[in-house]
Design a protein around this motif. Structure first.
Motif, PDB file in Angstrom:
ATOM      1  N   THR A  43       0.827  -1.204   0.000  1.00 28.92           N
ATOM      2  CA  THR A  43       0.000   0.000   0.000  1.00 28.92           C
ATOM      3  C   THR A  43       0.863   1.256   0.000  1.00 28.92           C
ATOM      4  N   PHE A  44       1.872   1.257   0.840  1.00 28.43           N
ATOM      5  CA  PHE A  44       2.752   2.422   0.931  1.00 28.43           C
ATOM      6  C   PHE A  44       3.394   2.730  -0.415  1.00 28.43           C
ATOM      7  N   PHE A  45       4.012   1.740  -1.024  1.00 28.58           N
ATOM      8  CA  PHE A  45       4.766   2.007  -2.248  1.00 28.58           C
ATOM      9  C   PHE A  45       3.859   2.277  -3.450  1.00 28.58           C
ATOM     10  N   GLU A  85      -1.728 -19.346  -0.627  1.00 32.09           N
ATOM     11  CA  GLU A  85      -1.827 -18.751  -1.958  1.00 32.09           C
ATOM     12  C   GLU A  85      -2.072 -17.251  -1.858  1.00 32.09           C
ATOM     13  N   GLY A  86      -2.968 -16.847  -0.955  1.00 33.75           N
ATOM     14  CA  GLY A  86      -3.229 -15.419  -0.789  1.00 33.75           C
ATOM     15  C   GLY A  86      -2.001 -14.668  -0.322  1.00 33.75           C
ATOM     16  N   ARG A  87      -1.278 -15.275   0.588  1.00 34.33           N
ATOM     17  CA  ARG A  87      -0.053 -14.630   1.083  1.00 34.33           C
ATOM     18  C   ARG A  87       0.976 -14.467  -0.038  1.00 34.33           C
ATOM     19  N   MET A  88       1.142 -15.516  -0.851  1.00 35.77           N
ATOM     20  CA  MET A  88       2.122 -15.434  -1.927  1.00 35.77           C
ATOM     21  C   MET A  88       1.695 -14.437  -2.997  1.00 35.77           C
ATOM     22  N   ARG A  89       0.400 -14.321  -3.249  1.00 33.25           N
ATOM     23  CA  ARG A  89      -0.077 -13.295  -4.180  1.00 33.25           C
ATOM     24  C   ARG A  89       0.245 -11.898  -3.654  1.00 33.25           C
ATOM     25  N   ASP A  90       0.043 -11.693  -2.354  1.00 32.91           N
ATOM     26  CA  ASP A  90       0.335 -10.391  -1.759  1.00 32.91           C
ATOM     27  C   ASP A  90       1.823 -10.064  -1.832  1.00 32.91           C
ATOM     28  N   PHE A  91       2.654 -11.067  -1.537  1.00 32.30           N
ATOM     29  CA  PHE A  91       4.095 -10.810  -1.551  1.00 32.30           C
ATOM     30  C   PHE A  91       4.578 -10.558  -2.976  1.00 32.30           C
ATOM     31  N   VAL A  96       6.429  -6.650  -7.212  1.00 33.40           N
ATOM     32  CA  VAL A  96       6.125  -5.933  -8.452  1.00 33.40           C
ATOM     33  C   VAL A  96       6.100  -4.428  -8.194  1.00 33.40           C
ATOM     34  N   ALA A  97       5.503  -4.017  -7.073  1.00 32.34           N
ATOM     35  CA  ALA A  97       5.447  -2.592  -6.741  1.00 32.34           C
ATOM     36  C   ALA A  97       6.846  -2.016  -6.535  1.00 32.34           C
ATOM     37  N   LEU A  98       7.713  -2.756  -5.872  1.00 33.66           N
ATOM     38  CA  LEU A  98       9.089  -2.295  -5.673  1.00 33.66           C
ATOM     39  C   LEU A  98       9.830  -2.213  -6.997  1.00 33.66           C
TER      40      LEU A  98
END
Length: 267
Positions: A43-45, A85-91, A96-98
């Motif tokens: 969210t921050f980035f 799966e949800g955790r890996m999608r978030d990470f 990608v954002a970085l």
């Protein structure tokens, strides 16, 4: 961005240092990456990147021992394939954002930088670290796997042979070795690390933003199709290992020992 409430992003704080944002992962005792912290960083980035003129960022960890110890294995207790799966999608989304963050991003590594923490640092433009910093991908010893996108970035930066050795052994290595393989740009004293990182970010931030953005994009070479393939590979691997008995036993063993290794008194 600086007007957002830090309460909205648990485990994450930030401060404006005359135009440079210092973002701190703060989850005692080891700044482990639980899902809420991962989402908070994303969210921050992403919100900062949406600004017309995003500030340069320094990313660091609270305390004297840990940049971050990587993924929070305790959080996985009692969960199932859907949760992993949800955790890996978030990470993956965070990486990608970085990768696409258009302004200077400096990692101030103040201690252990392993697993998911190593992946975060690899997407920084510059990495400064203290003499006590340790690096590595210990997942093979803990019943986990790194994200495919993080491994691809490591291979791109460090080379196939170095990364093969890291991920297949799970061994941690010193800051001296990190410098020798091109992972760390400079070693700093603990009491000067943050100031040096802020100055590095400020110097980079003084470059013409439109040029910095274009050059960073060319060097990072972001690719939506490649990222989608990495996400699919990461999720497929997670489904295979999460309920595997040998991997589960490794996670359980690591969980039993982690409290003594990351006692608050050592932070």
């Amino acid at each position: 961005m600086t007007e957002m409430s830090t309460a909205a992003l648990p485990g994450l704080t930030w401060a404006d240092h005359s135009g440079v944002l210092v973002v701190t992962m703060d989850r005692p005792p080891a700044n482990a990456l639980n899902r809420s912290l991962i989402v908070g960083l994303y969210t921050f980035f992403t919100e900062l990147a949406s600004h017309a003129a995003p500030a340069p960022v320094v990313l660091t960890g609270a305390g004297a021992r840990f940049f971050t110890a990587g993924g929070d294995i305790k959080e996985l207790e009692g969960t199932g394939p859907a949760e992993i799966e949800g955790r890996m999608r978030d990470f993956h989304a965070l990486l990608v954002a970085l990768d696409r963050f258009p302004r200077p991003l400096i990692a101030a590594v103040n201690g252990h930088c392993v697993g998911g923490g190593m992946e975060l640092a690899l997407f920084a433009d510059t990495i400064l670290a203290t003499a006590n910093a340790k690096f590595g991908f210990p997942e093979i010893n803990h019943g986990l796997l790194p994200a495919d996108k993080g491994l691809r970035r490591a291979e791109y930066i460090l080379g196939t042979r170095a990364v093969r050795s890291m991920v297949l052994s799970g061994d941690l290595f010193s800051v001296e070795q990190a410098v020798s393989i091109g992972l760390v740009d400079r070693v700093e004293q603990a009491d000067t690390l943050l100031a040096a990182a802020i100055e590095t970010a400020r110097t980079a931030g003084a470059k013409a933003p439109v040029l910095y953005r274009a050059l960073k994009r060319s060097v990072n070479d972001p690719d939506d199709v490649r990222d989608e393939r990495s996400l699919v590979d990461t999720i497929d691997a997670a489904k295979a290992y999460f309920e595997d008995p040998a991997a589960a036993a490794l996670r359980a063993g690591w969980n039993r020992d982690r409290i003594s290794r990351t006692a608050p008194a050592d932070r």
